[in-house]
Design a protein around this motif. Sequence first.
Motif, PDB file in Angstrom:
ATOM      1  N   ARG A 197       0.835  -1.214   0.000  1.00  0.00           N
ATOM      2  CA  ARG A 197       0.000   0.000   0.000  1.00  0.00           C
ATOM      3  C   ARG A 197       0.866   1.259   0.000  1.00  0.00           C
ATOM      4  O   ARG A 197       0.421   2.312  -0.444  1.00  0.00           O
ATOM      5  N   GLN A 198       2.099   1.151   0.497  1.00  0.00           N
ATOM      6  CA  GLN A 198       3.015   2.294   0.503  1.00  0.00           C
ATOM      7  C   GLN A 198       3.789   2.398  -0.811  1.00  0.00           C
ATOM      8  O   GLN A 198       4.615   3.286  -0.968  1.00  0.00           O
ATOM      9  N   SER A 199       3.530   1.491  -1.729  1.00  0.00           N
ATOM     10  CA  SER A 199       4.268   1.425  -2.989  1.00  0.00           C
ATOM     11  C   SER A 199       3.397   1.883  -4.149  1.00  0.00           C
ATOM     12  O   SER A 199       2.178   1.936  -4.055  1.00  0.00           O
ATOM     13  N   ARG A 200       4.066   2.194  -5.256  1.00  0.00           N
ATOM     14  CA  ARG A 200       3.393   2.438  -6.536  1.00  0.00           C
ATOM     15  C   ARG A 200       3.563   1.166  -7.345  1.00  0.00           C
ATOM     16  O   ARG A 200       4.667   0.655  -7.464  1.00  0.00           O
ATOM     17  N   THR A 201       2.474   0.672  -7.911  1.00  0.00           N
ATOM     18  CA  THR A 201       2.532  -0.541  -8.704  1.00  0.00           C
ATOM     19  C   THR A 201       2.080  -0.247 -10.124  1.00  0.00           C
ATOM     20  O   THR A 201       1.029   0.350 -10.329  1.00  0.00           O
ATOM     21  N   ALA A 202       2.878  -0.681 -11.075  1.00  0.00           N
ATOM     22  CA  ALA A 202       2.519  -0.574 -12.492  1.00  0.00           C
ATOM     23  C   ALA A 202       2.292  -1.976 -13.031  1.00  0.00           C
ATOM     24  O   ALA A 202       3.190  -2.823 -12.970  1.00  0.00           O
ATOM     25  N   PHE A 203       1.083  -2.237 -13.520  1.00  0.00           N
ATOM     26  CA  PHE A 203       0.779  -3.488 -14.204  1.00  0.00           C
ATOM     27  C   PHE A 203       0.997  -3.280 -15.691  1.00  0.00           C
ATOM     28  O   PHE A 203       0.475  -2.310 -16.260  1.00  0.00           O
ATOM     29  N   ALA A 248     -11.139  -1.213  -5.650  1.00  0.00           N
ATOM     30  CA  ALA A 248     -12.178  -1.003  -4.646  1.00  0.00           C
ATOM     31  C   ALA A 248     -11.583  -0.712  -3.267  1.00  0.00           C
ATOM     32  O   ALA A 248     -12.222  -0.096  -2.418  1.00  0.00           O
ATOM     33  N   HIS A 249     -10.336  -1.139  -3.059  1.00  0.00           N
ATOM     34  CA  HIS A 249      -9.629  -0.896  -1.802  1.00  0.00           C
ATOM     35  C   HIS A 249      -8.643   0.268  -1.921  1.00  0.00           C
ATOM     36  O   HIS A 249      -7.802   0.446  -1.041  1.00  0.00           O
ATOM     37  N   HIS A 250      -8.733   1.011  -3.019  1.00  0.00           N
ATOM     38  CA  HIS A 250      -7.866   2.177  -3.258  1.00  0.00           C
ATOM     39  C   HIS A 250      -6.392   1.808  -3.283  1.00  0.00           C
ATOM     40  O   HIS A 250      -5.529   2.553  -2.830  1.00  0.00           O
ATOM     41  N   TYR A 251      -6.091   0.634  -3.832  1.00  0.00           N
ATOM     42  CA  TYR A 251      -4.709   0.190  -3.982  1.00  0.00           C
ATOM     43  C   TYR A 251      -4.020   1.077  -5.017  1.00  0.00           C
ATOM     44  O   TYR A 251      -4.580   1.349  -6.086  1.00  0.00           O
ATOM     45  N   PRO A 252      -2.803   1.545  -4.744  1.00  0.00           N
ATOM     46  CA  PRO A 252      -2.116   2.494  -5.630  1.00  0.00           C
ATOM     47  C   PRO A 252      -1.461   1.836  -6.852  1.00  0.00           C
ATOM     48  O   PRO A 252      -0.341   1.367  -6.789  1.00  0.00           O
ATOM     49  N   PHE A 253      -2.188   1.816  -7.972  1.00  0.00           N
ATOM     50  CA  PHE A 253      -1.649   1.201  -9.190  1.00  0.00           C
ATOM     51  C   PHE A 253      -2.094   1.979 -10.418  1.00  0.00           C
ATOM     52  O   PHE A 253      -3.027   2.778 -10.376  1.00  0.00           O
ATOM     53  N   SER A 254      -1.396   1.714 -11.502  1.00  0.00           N
ATOM     54  CA  SER A 254      -1.804   2.166 -12.833  1.00  0.00           C
ATOM     55  C   SER A 254      -1.502   1.031 -13.800  1.00  0.00           C
ATOM     56  O   SER A 254      -0.628   0.201 -13.536  1.00  0.00           O
ATOM     57  N   ARG A 255      -2.216   0.996 -14.914  1.00  0.00           N
ATOM     58  CA  ARG A 255      -2.087  -0.079 -15.897  1.00  0.00           C
ATOM     59  C   ARG A 255      -1.485   0.480 -17.181  1.00  0.00           C
ATOM     60  O   ARG A 255      -1.807   1.588 -17.599  1.00  0.00           O
ATOM     61  N   PHE A 256      -0.631  -0.339 -17.803  1.00  0.00           N
ATOM     62  CA  PHE A 256       0.060   0.049 -19.035  1.00  0.00           C
ATOM     63  C   PHE A 256       0.109  -1.138 -19.993  1.00  0.00           C
ATOM     64  O   PHE A 256       0.023  -2.283 -19.573  1.00  0.00           O
ATOM     65  N   VAL A 257       0.293  -0.829 -21.275  1.00  0.00           N
ATOM     66  CA  VAL A 257       0.548  -1.882 -22.263  1.00  0.00           C
ATOM     67  C   VAL A 257       1.993  -1.817 -22.734  1.00  0.00           C
ATOM     68  O   VAL A 257       2.447  -2.697 -23.443  1.00  0.00           O
TER      69      VAL A 257
END
Length: 130
Positions: free
Chosen positions: A77-83, A101-110
């Motif tokens: 939760r303290q991290s930034r995650t890129a999928f 839904a849990h406000h997890y810090p992520f963004s999605r990329f191709v």
Amino acid sequence: MPYTMQLDRDRGLLDLRYHGVVSIAQRLQAADEAVPLLRESGVRRILIDLIGAVAAPDAIDDFRAFATRITGEPVFRQSRTAFIAPPVNYTNHLIEVLVDAHHYPFSRFVDRDAAIAWLLGDEPTCGLAD
């Protein structure tokens, strides 16, 4: 294992690459391996590359358990995650819905380069709002 994980100390990120058929149990195992690496290193940027992976046929309860695990872990939760995933990836999209839904810090990329640039920058996470 259907994944490789390494700390990229030059960039300050954890690079997790999946390949072949990957189950939720294996993603849980990778999460368990990542926690001590992140804690000990202080790294708070996570790159998860699913381009070479295919999802195993897991049950919805497995997805929920995975989402609960990663959204309940303080270091994640303290991290930034890129999928990084193909534009159509049902399995990761379901995980994204659950963690968003849990406000997890992520963004999605191709694109891997775009994901790394975002991780190294200060743009906010967008979850499913992109």
